[in-house]
Design a protein around this motif. Structure first.
Motif, PDB file in Angstrom:
ATOM      1  N   ASN A 175     -32.687  11.075 -25.477  1.00 12.85           N
ATOM      2  CA  ASN A 175     -32.787  10.748 -26.587  1.00 12.85           C
ATOM      3  C   ASN A 175     -33.279  11.293 -27.992  1.00 12.85           C
ATOM      4  OD1 ASN A 175     -32.447   7.921 -27.979  1.00 12.85           O
ATOM      5  ND2 ASN A 175     -34.948   8.089 -28.160  1.00 12.85           N
ATOM      6  N   TYR A 176     -32.776  10.949 -28.994  1.00 18.74           N
ATOM      7  CA  TYR A 176     -33.026  12.107 -29.633  1.00 18.74           C
ATOM      8  C   TYR A 176     -32.985  11.689 -31.266  1.00 18.74           C
ATOM      9  CZ  TYR A 176     -31.329  15.746 -26.476  1.00 18.74           C
ATOM     10  OH  TYR A 176     -31.529  16.502 -25.346  1.00 18.74           O
ATOM     11  N   ALA A 177     -34.447  11.888 -31.217  1.00 19.95           N
ATOM     12  CA  ALA A 177     -34.431  11.725 -33.626  1.00 19.95           C
ATOM     13  C   ALA A 177     -32.819  11.801 -34.349  1.00 19.95           C
ATOM     14  CB  ALA A 177     -35.649  12.156 -34.326  1.00 19.95           C
ATOM     15  N   ASP A 178     -32.269  11.183 -34.933  1.00 22.10           N
ATOM     16  CA  ASP A 178     -31.541  11.481 -36.296  1.00 22.10           C
ATOM     17  C   ASP A 178     -31.688  13.163 -36.748  1.00 22.10           C
ATOM     18  OD1 ASP A 178     -30.950   7.940 -37.185  1.00 22.10           O
ATOM     19  OD2 ASP A 178     -30.681   9.401 -35.143  1.00 22.10           O
ATOM     20  N   SER A 179     -32.906  12.966 -36.712  1.00 21.77           N
ATOM     21  CA  SER A 179     -33.195  14.458 -37.294  1.00 21.77           C
ATOM     22  C   SER A 179     -32.679  15.757 -36.867  1.00 21.77           C
ATOM     23  CB  SER A 179     -34.381  14.087 -38.505  1.00 21.77           C
ATOM     24  OG  SER A 179     -35.295  14.276 -37.224  1.00 21.77           O
ATOM     25  N   VAL A 180     -32.601  15.790 -35.209  1.00 22.66           N
ATOM     26  CA  VAL A 180     -32.467  17.020 -34.662  1.00 22.66           C
ATOM     27  C   VAL A 180     -31.302  16.720 -33.650  1.00 22.66           C
ATOM     28  CG1 VAL A 180     -35.332  17.001 -34.837  1.00 22.66           C
ATOM     29  CG2 VAL A 180     -34.047  15.712 -32.649  1.00 22.66           C
ATOM     30  N   LYS A 181     -30.405  16.185 -33.614  1.00 21.06           N
ATOM     31  CA  LYS A 181     -29.348  15.607 -33.418  1.00 21.06           C
ATOM     32  C   LYS A 181     -28.682  16.582 -33.268  1.00 21.06           C
ATOM     33  CE  LYS A 181     -28.923  10.414 -31.841  1.00 21.06           C
ATOM     34  NZ  LYS A 181     -29.020   9.550 -32.143  1.00 21.06           N
ATOM     35  N   GLY A 182     -28.278  17.357 -32.475  1.00 16.50           N
ATOM     36  CA  GLY A 182     -27.089  18.819 -32.381  1.00 16.50           C
ATOM     37  C   GLY A 182     -27.550  19.762 -32.273  1.00 16.50           C
ATOM     38  N   ARG A 183     -29.473  19.414 -33.116  1.00 14.46           N
ATOM     39  CA  ARG A 183     -29.811  21.311 -33.081  1.00 14.46           C
ATOM     40  C   ARG A 183     -30.884  21.332 -31.661  1.00 14.46           C
ATOM     41  NH1 ARG A 183     -33.421  22.171 -36.934  1.00 14.46           N
ATOM     42  NH2 ARG A 183     -33.638  19.595 -37.353  1.00 14.46           N
ATOM     43  N   PHE A 184     -31.583  20.440 -31.706  1.00 19.71           N
ATOM     44  CA  PHE A 184     -32.172  20.513 -30.672  1.00 19.71           C
ATOM     45  C   PHE A 184     -32.120  20.222 -29.020  1.00 19.71           C
ATOM     46  CE2 PHE A 184     -36.505  19.980 -33.219  1.00 19.71           C
ATOM     47  CZ  PHE A 184     -35.955  21.380 -34.047  1.00 19.71           C
ATOM     48  N   THR A 185     -32.475  20.461 -27.581  1.00 18.26           N
ATOM     49  CA  THR A 185     -31.927  19.936 -26.846  1.00 18.26           C
ATOM     50  C   THR A 185     -33.425  19.925 -25.600  1.00 18.26           C
ATOM     51  OG1 THR A 185     -30.399  21.126 -26.760  1.00 18.26           O
ATOM     52  CG2 THR A 185     -30.802  20.443 -24.403  1.00 18.26           C
ATOM     53  N   ILE A 186     -33.358  18.923 -25.372  1.00 16.95           N
ATOM     54  CA  ILE A 186     -34.093  18.567 -24.205  1.00 16.95           C
ATOM     55  C   ILE A 186     -34.101  18.843 -22.931  1.00 16.95           C
ATOM     56  CG2 ILE A 186     -34.445  15.916 -24.313  1.00 16.95           C
ATOM     57  CD1 ILE A 186     -37.693  16.112 -23.824  1.00 16.95           C
ATOM     58  N   SER A 187     -35.161  18.802 -21.714  1.00 14.99           N
ATOM     59  CA  SER A 187     -34.319  19.061 -21.026  1.00 14.99           C
ATOM     60  C   SER A 187     -35.638  19.461 -19.394  1.00 14.99           C
ATOM     61  CB  SER A 187     -33.825  20.382 -20.576  1.00 14.99           C
ATOM     62  OG  SER A 187     -34.381  21.371 -20.446  1.00 14.99           O
ATOM     63  N   ARG A 188     -35.337  18.923 -17.772  1.00 10.05           N
ATOM     64  CA  ARG A 188     -36.433  18.881 -17.825  1.00 10.05           C
ATOM     65  C   ARG A 188     -36.044  19.131 -16.138  1.00 10.05           C
ATOM     66  NH1 ARG A 188     -38.257  12.508 -16.919  1.00 10.05           N
ATOM     67  NH2 ARG A 188     -39.207  13.405 -14.565  1.00 10.05           N
ATOM     68  N   ASP A 189     -38.092  19.592 -15.533  1.00  9.77           N
ATOM     69  CA  ASP A 189     -37.685  20.112 -13.577  1.00  9.77           C
ATOM     70  C   ASP A 189     -38.383  19.341 -12.987  1.00  9.77           C
ATOM     71  OD1 ASP A 189     -37.856  21.525 -11.663  1.00  9.77           O
ATOM     72  OD2 ASP A 189     -37.240  23.985 -12.069  1.00  9.77           O
ATOM     73  N   ASN A 190     -37.802  18.688 -12.445  1.00  9.53           N
ATOM     74  CA  ASN A 190     -38.061  16.912 -11.642  1.00  9.53           C
ATOM     75  C   ASN A 190     -39.509  18.249 -10.609  1.00  9.53           C
ATOM     76  OD1 ASN A 190     -37.525  15.478 -13.115  1.00  9.53           O
ATOM     77  ND2 ASN A 190     -35.748  14.730 -12.091  1.00  9.53           N
TER      78      ASN A 190
END
Length: 120
Positions: A58-73
């Motif tokens: 889920n992203y804030a509208d202001s960062v969509k398309g510019r920021f990418t979140i990822s995780r290593d479980n």
């Protein structure tokens, strides 16, 4: 005890990129959601991005398309790749992790914050 260690902040020119990382350690049984919030001077803390265990984001509208979140479980880490940075992205960025400890308690833990400054 649970610890969050953040890294990767700094100064970057507009249009540049930065990558933030956050590692959770301690008495962790499982991690539910992981995410990033930010707080600019004189403003309230706001959600930037979240990711849950199955990888849904889920992203804030202001960062969509510019920021990418990822995780290593496996490593209990979360990253935030920030591209096309703008001066308005300047803020202290906080890692946030919702987890279950070995004692069965649910904790919402925050990192110490890392400064991101976008300026020419």
């Amino acid at each position: 005890q649970v610890q969050l260690v953040e890294s990767g902040g700094g100064l970057v020119q507009p249009g540049g990129s930065l990558r933030l990382s956050c590692a959770a350690s301690g008495s962790i049984k499982s991690v539910n959601s992981m995410g990033w919030h930010r707080q600019a001077p004189g403003k309230q803390r706001e959600l930037v991005a979240t990711i849950i265990r199955d990888g849904s984001t889920n992203y804030a509208d202001s960062v969509k398309g510019r920021f990418t979140i990822s995780r290593d479980n496996a490593k209990n880490t979360v990253n935030l790749q920030m591209n096309s940075l703008r001066p308005e992205d300047t803020a202290v960025y906080y890692c946030n992790v919702n987890l279950i400890t070995h004692w069965g308690t649910t904790i919402n833990s925050w990192g110490q914050g890392t400064q991101v400054t976008v300026s020419s």
